[in-house]
Design a protein around this motif. Sequence first.
Motif, PDB file in Angstrom:
ATOM      1  N   THR A   1      -5.181  -4.858   4.768  1.00  0.00           N
ATOM      2  CA  THR A   1      -4.321  -5.391   3.713  1.00  0.00           C
ATOM      3  C   THR A   1      -5.017  -6.545   2.987  1.00  0.00           C
ATOM      4  OG1 THR A   1      -2.427  -4.720   5.040  1.00  0.00           O
ATOM      5  CG2 THR A   1      -1.986  -6.245   3.238  1.00  0.00           C
TER       6      THR A   1
ATOM      7  N   ASP B   1       1.490   1.186   4.493  1.00  0.00           N
ATOM      8  CA  ASP B   1       1.849   0.775   5.859  1.00  0.00           C
ATOM      9  C   ASP B   1       3.326   0.418   5.840  1.00  0.00           C
ATOM     10  OD1 ASP B   1       2.288  -0.298   8.325  1.00  0.00           O
ATOM     11  OD2 ASP B   1       0.725  -1.830   8.209  1.00  0.00           O
TER      12      ASP B   1
ATOM     13  N   ARG C   1       5.971  -2.052   9.330  1.00  0.00           N
ATOM     14  CA  ARG C   1       6.612  -3.361   9.373  1.00  0.00           C
ATOM     15  C   ARG C   1       6.922  -3.783   7.945  1.00  0.00           C
ATOM     16  NH1 ARG C   1       2.814  -7.436  10.463  1.00  0.00           N
ATOM     17  NH2 ARG C   1       1.391  -6.078   9.335  1.00  0.00           N
TER      18      ARG C   1
ATOM     19  N   GLN D   1       3.232  -8.746   2.637  1.00  0.00           N
ATOM     20  CA  GLN D   1       1.870  -9.296   2.582  1.00  0.00           C
ATOM     21  C   GLN D   1       1.117  -8.714   1.370  1.00  0.00           C
ATOM     22  OE1 GLN D   1      -0.322  -8.093   6.048  1.00  0.00           O
ATOM     23  NE2 GLN D   1      -2.131  -9.303   5.543  1.00  0.00           N
TER      24      GLN D   1
ATOM     25  N   ASP E   1      -2.889   1.257   0.860  1.00  0.00           N
ATOM     26  CA  ASP E   1      -2.917   0.665   2.207  1.00  0.00           C
ATOM     27  C   ASP E   1      -2.335   1.681   3.190  1.00  0.00           C
ATOM     28  OD1 ASP E   1      -3.310  -1.238   4.141  1.00  0.00           O
ATOM     29  OD2 ASP E   1      -1.651  -2.539   3.551  1.00  0.00           O
TER      30      ASP E   1
END
Length: 310
Positions: A115, A138, A141, A147, A190
């Motif tokens: 990331t 991703d 989470r 992020q 990502d």
Amino acid sequence: MSFFEKLKSGLSKTRENFTDRIGDLVGLGASIDDDFLDELEMILLAGDVGVKTTTKLIEAVRKAAKDRTIKNTQEVLPFLKKTVTDLLHDDGQRMRIASRPTVVLVVGVNGVGKTTTIGKLANYYHLFNYKVMLAAGDTFRAAAAEQLKIWGERAQCEVIAHEEGADPAAVVFDAMKAAIARKVDLLFIDTAGRLHNKANLMNELGKIDRIIKREIPEAPQETLLVLDATTGQNAITQAKVFLETAHVTGVVLTKLDGTAKGGVVIAIKEELGLPVKWIGIGEGQMDFRPFEPDKFVEALFETKDAPQEA
Ligand SMILES: Nc1nc2c(ncn2[C@@H]2O[C@H](COP(=O)(O)OP(=O)(O)O)[C@@H](O)[C@H]2O)c(=O)[nH]1
Ligand SMILES: [Mg+2]
């Protein structure tokens, strides 16, 4: 600090463990005999250069000594420097941004710096006036997408994200549509690294790949495998799993700052046959550069007592 200074300071631990030790060995003034080569071999192995590459380098030194290309131990370091530079040269080094959008899939295990790398890449290309988009593939989470959004804001680019637990393939589907509609130059995707086994990983990456190809058959044009330099030779083992599951086109080697295992750069090219395309030398947005073998080797091989080369 210039980037070269930063690279040098980032590589200081590797240098101490590696180049300085070679410098010390050479300083002993011995001839290039079996004992010398054994010692040199130990140093290279301890520097995470890897068995295969170390063997190759040792054989090259042995041959050069036999041919009298190098005549004494003092000439070993410059010889290694040149040999390593040659090993690291690769025409595929640069990322190709030929078609719009160029899709870059970013893979690697959890925590290696995927990331962060995407954030740095977004910033890098934004500075060169490319229109960039990010996809938060991703979805394990919520924090992962958050992020990425922060990095996206810094680089002023759009981030396509779904809620936590969503299907990554759905995120990629939306991102592909959006990237084409908004005519972005670069789409960085990502992915999650916390996949428990190879079958899982293959399944997940395979699905993402199919979604991408449905929109653009020749994409992803780049699949970057992110490896953490602090894991040394383990990074090579990790990489092999990914090579079996994805068409990796290059490596991003992160966390070169503050590790003694920087010699792994040399092993990656030799043992995996992959070019290192980018390196990370810190957590900040600017702590990131295209990998340039000449500069890297220069920074790695600058020993404490070696004369400065012009
Ligand atoms: N020192 C250093 N830390 C890094 C670098 N790249 C990433 N990190 C840190 O590594 C941790 C994991 O990074 P992240 O991007 O979340 O990894 P991911 O799980 O692969 O996405 C974070 O704390 C990052 O700040 C680097 O080049 N140098
Ligand atoms: Mg991540």
